[in-house]
Design a protein around this motif. Structure first.
Motif, mmCIF file in Angstrom:
data_model
loop_
_atom_site.group_PDB
_atom_site.id
_atom_site.type_symbol
_atom_site.label_atom_id
_atom_site.label_comp_id
_atom_site.label_asym_id
_atom_site.label_seq_id
_atom_site.Cartn_x
_atom_site.Cartn_y
_atom_site.Cartn_z
ATOM 1 N N UNK A 93 48.305 25.900 22.900
ATOM 2 C CA UNK A 93 49.581 26.587 22.683
ATOM 3 C C UNK A 93 49.952 26.549 21.209
ATOM 4 N N UNK A 94 50.668 27.584 20.774
ATOM 5 C CA UNK A 94 51.119 27.634 19.388
ATOM 6 C C UNK A 94 52.356 26.770 19.176
ATOM 7 N N UNK A 131 48.315 32.828 14.965
ATOM 8 C CA UNK A 131 46.861 32.719 15.074
ATOM 9 C C UNK A 131 46.384 31.270 15.055
ATOM 10 N N UNK A 132 47.310 30.334 15.137
ATOM 11 C CA UNK A 132 46.933 28.922 15.156
ATOM 12 C C UNK A 132 47.607 28.216 16.327
ATOM 13 N N UNK A 133 46.972 27.169 16.815
ATOM 14 C CA UNK A 133 47.491 26.409 17.949
ATOM 15 C C UNK A 133 47.587 24.937 17.570
ATOM 16 N N UNK A 134 48.394 24.208 18.333
ATOM 17 C CA UNK A 134 48.635 22.787 18.092
ATOM 18 C C UNK A 134 47.887 21.970 19.137
ATOM 19 N N UNK A 135 47.252 20.911 18.704
ATOM 20 C CA UNK A 135 46.587 19.992 19.632
ATOM 21 C C UNK A 135 47.060 18.577 19.330
ATOM 22 N N UNK A 147 47.070 26.906 29.703
ATOM 23 C CA UNK A 147 47.635 25.705 29.079
ATOM 24 C C UNK A 147 47.321 24.446 29.878
ATOM 25 N N UNK A 148 46.689 24.612 31.028
ATOM 26 C CA UNK A 148 46.256 23.456 31.810
ATOM 27 C C UNK A 148 45.314 22.606 30.964
#
Length: 790
Positions: A219-220, A580-584, A650-651
């Motif tokens: 998810x962003x 265009x970027x996601x958070x982990x 998003x699971x």
């Protein structure tokens, strides 16, 4: 878990969870509806009892009148016995015959119901089943004498006390009324408590694992669901890793042209300095740490193996009282070799370029011997110099690199410059070591020079690490020379040892603005640098990731500068700088400890970082407490998070793993992380939850136990089934006894049968209560079986 990238299976998994949550929630609703119905039955029973008491009062008067006139009373006594029988079905009563033929009634606890006067029961039922969900206060069931005109008079007596569920005391003794109360206050709550424990444990276990990983690509933004205050602090162990990825799961491109990807940031929560003590960050502290690293990119300074060197504030504000500025350094090393970091000189200048005062240091330093003529011992014709240290143990080691301060003079023909700088030492003893100089010594005696120090490395940044040097000491600058200067320039002479004998040196200048508050842990980037330093400018001025506090509508809370108000609670939000970027988030070994240093200590939740802030929950959390979620109401509130329902991708499937290293053995290693689309490490752990043994705390009629979720669900059904069988047997036995006494009573109808009537009342009470219990228990059993027996 076998094919985590299958989007159809992801949707199926989420749909199955929604169905399960709906079934458990529906069962909880049904149980509360039964509670509401039992409460309505209590009110109906009270109405019936009042009608029968009024009728019995009338019959009593008729019997007394008939006897005084010498008339027969057999028919009236039959009516009286029928009314008493009806009353005994509703609650436990005792009868007393008077000489005039009247009968008086009291409850089993001795509360009068009928004597020369008639009494009335009063009860106000709840308005809806929501009253039980909200744990509303239940009204009392009282008895009060009535005047001949029907008005209440005198004291009232409780048959049921008022209060919240679970705190009600009953003085009923038996009958249908007691059966309704048992169902409302004991039987149904027991099953609800067991169901709540099932749901609460499921939510906690599932969310704990789900927060350890991410979906693919992810998810962003993530918004926590735990309400927190900017000033709230907690003790922590471990750290949390936050990475930025592209939508393909690969590391996000770095804003610096000499880097391949952005290295994740690991917040060392356990060692973060805060005003509440080390390892006790507030929500604001955590937000600041994230934004310091991922905010608008600043110029970085490279020296040797060190990718960036930033100044870090250890002061709360500027100017302080007294006017001091304490600081250390934040180091980043992405090379393949360790980087030994030296600070050899520090000056603090005001806006006019004038020194504000002395800078003292708490960093490691070794004083050379100065009490005798033996600081520097030379041998004519040799370039080996023995240097003696003060004290009996210098802590130095063979082959270590040190920095020697200037002796201020030449020593026996060896120039002052040859004795100043970086050296690899040898022949180390507890009080001495040797160095080699470029110039051989001329004849001369040992020389003593006071005030000279040897500096070992301030700290060493291992390959791929981000290091805060505060644990090794800090620097304290005296600002009293011009404490009102609008800004200060901190000029630092540094050296970086690559571990192979190569030392890179530079002078780095930082600017620190005056008149600031809340600057503890603030980082300052390079302004100018000289020597073997390279300043690298970023290619963008957009923040990479922003941490913030938002309200329930997603709007950022008010703040002054970067500091949020403590007047309002909010929710921690992490949002990427672009679509265009996601958070982990990898919670690693982080654990929230509460406030162990408070008096008394406040318990912690023992949750990981992401689980504590509820950033990546699968199920909605129930009402949170300091140590976890409230168990009560967990079944009724069980839901899958809407963002998961709307986006099955998003699971959480897997976790961050380090990217593959270059094939070229001479190339620098990579310290970036990515998300592999085929990673099933987290989804497999989620699957294992259903198979493994889980600890369930005591709830309802079930004691603490360790078993699987399906076994616990079966135990709930088993407990209900056992109760159903027990109540059924009791009801059958009571019915048989009642039938016998009813037959004996009927055979002598019209005759005074006080003894037989008393026995009939006893067994009628037992039958009525058991019959009502089994009736409702059967309904519960059928509902439970339909939900869990598949």
């Amino acid at each position: 878990a076998q094919t985590p990238e299958d989007t159809t299976l992801q949707r199926t998994t989420v749909n199955s969870a929604v169905t399960l949550a709906g079934q458990i929630q529906g069962l909880a609703v049904s149980l509360q509806d039964l509670q509401y119905q039992a409460d309505q039955d209590i009110a109906a029973s009270v109405t019936q009892i009042n009608n029968d008491l009024q009728a019995l009062h009338t019959v009593n008067a008729s019997i007394v009148s008939a006897r005084s006139l010498g008339r027969g009373t057999a028919d009236l006594e039959d009516q009286r016995d029928t009314l008493i029988k009806n009353l005994s079905e509703q609650l436990s009563v005792s009868t007393y015959s008077r000489e005039n033929g009247a009968v008086h009634l009291v409850t089993s606890s001795g509360i009068p119901l009928l004597d020369e006067n008639v009494y009335q029961l009063s009860y106000t039922p709840v308005v809806s089943s929501a009253s039980f969900a909200n744990n509303s206060t239940l009204s009392p069931l009282t008895v009060q004498r009535l005047t001949p005109d029907g008005a209440p008079v005198g004291p009232s007596y409780d048959l049921l006390t008022s209060g919240a569920q679970g705190s009600i005391k009953s003085f009923l003794g038996g009958g249908k009324l007691q059966g309704y109360v048992q169902m409302r206050d004991t039987q149904i709550p027991n099953i609800l408590n067991e169901l709540d424990m099932l749901a609460a444990t499921l939510v906690d276990k599932f969310n704990a694992v789900h927060n350890l990983g991410t979906g693919y690509p992810g998810a962003s933004s993530y918004t926590g669901t735990r309400s927190v205050n900017a000033g709230d602090y907690s003790g922590w162990t471990g750290g949390v890793q936050i990475a930025m990825l592209g939508t393909n799961g690969q590391p996000l491109a770095s804003p610096y042209p000499d880097e391949t990807g952005i290295m994740p940031y690991v917040i060392d929560l356990a060692n973060l300095p805060t005003k509440n003590g080390t390892g006790n960050p507030t929500t604001q502290d955590i937000i600041n740490e994230i934004n310091q690293y991922y905010g608008v990119p600043q110029a970085k300074v490279e020296v040797g193996n060190m990718n960036n060197i930033r100044l870090a504030s250890d002061s709360q504000s500027l100017p302080g009282n007294p006017p001091l500025f304490t600081f250390d350094f934040d180091l980043n090393n992405i090379s393949g070799l360790p980087a030994g970091f030296f600070v050899t000189d520090v000056q603090v200048l005001d806006n006019l370029g004038v020194s504000t005062g002395a800078v003292t240091s708490g960093v490691p330093a070794i004083a050379l011997a100065s009490g005798g003529p033996d600081t520097y011992v030379t041998t004519a014709g040799s370039n080996v110099v023995t240097i003696n240290t003060s004290g009996t143990s210098n802590g130095l080691a063979e082959g270590q690199t040190i920095y020697l301060g200037s002796p201020g003079m030449a020593i026996n023909g060896i120039p002052m410059g040859d004795l100043t700088g970086y050296f690899t030492i040898k022949n180390v003893t507890a009080t001495s070591f040797e160095i080699e100089t470029d110039t051989a010594a001329s004849p001369g005696a040992a020389v003593s020079v006071p005030g000279v120090t040897a500096l070992p490395a301030y700290t060493t940044a291992e390959p791929g690490s981000n290091v805060r040097t505060l644990s090794n000491g800090s620097f304290i600058a005296d600002l009293s020379g011009n404490s009102t200067s609008p800004y200060f320039t901190v000029s630092v002479s540094v050296g970086v040892d690559d571990g192979e004998g190569n030392i890179s040196t530079a002078v780095i200048n930082y600017r620190v603005n005056n008149g600031q508050s809340n600057i503890l842990n603030s980082r300052y980037s390079v302004v100018t640098a000289t020597g073997q330093a390279e300043i690298v400018q970023p290619t963008t001025n957009q923040p990479i990731l922003t941490a913030m506090l938002v309200d329930e509508n997603g709007n950022e809370l008010p703040k002054s500068g970067s500091t949020y108000t403590t007047q309002r609670n909010g929710f921690l939000k992490l949002v990427s700088g672009s679509s265009s970027s996601v958070v982990a988030v990898d919670s690693m070994e982080s654990t929230q400890l509460g406030k162990p240093n408070d008096v008394p200590p406040q318990a912690g939740s023992n949750r990981s970082f992401s689980h504590y802030f509820e950033l990546n929950n699968f199920f909605k959390s129930n009402i949170p407490t300091v140590s976890g979620d409230t168990v009560k109401g967990s079944a009724l509130n069980l839901q899958v998070e809407s963002r998961i329902q709307n986006g099955p991708s998003l699971l959480s499937l897997g976790s961050l793993v380090r990217v593959a290293q270059p094939n070229d053995p001479d190339a620098d290693p990579l310290y970036t992380y990515h998300r592999n689309i085929g990673d099933n490490s987290i989804i497999q752990r989620l699957a294992d939850i259903g198979l493994g043994a889980t600890l369930f705390a005591a709830a309802g009629e079930l004691t603490q136990t360790t078993q699987s979720f399906s076994s616990y669900a079966a135990q709930i059904i088993g407990a209900a089934a056992t109760n159903a069988v027990t109540f059924d047997t009791d009801a059958t036995n009571a019915q048989s006894l009642l039938a016998g006494f009813t037959q004996r009573s009927s055979s002598v109808s019209g005759v005074n049968l006080d003894t037989e009537l008393a026995n009939t009342v006893i067994y009628q009470n037992a039958y009525s209560a058991s019959a009502r219990v089994i009736s409702v228990a059967n309904e519960l059993f059928d509902t439970l079986l339909s939900s869990f027996g598949r």
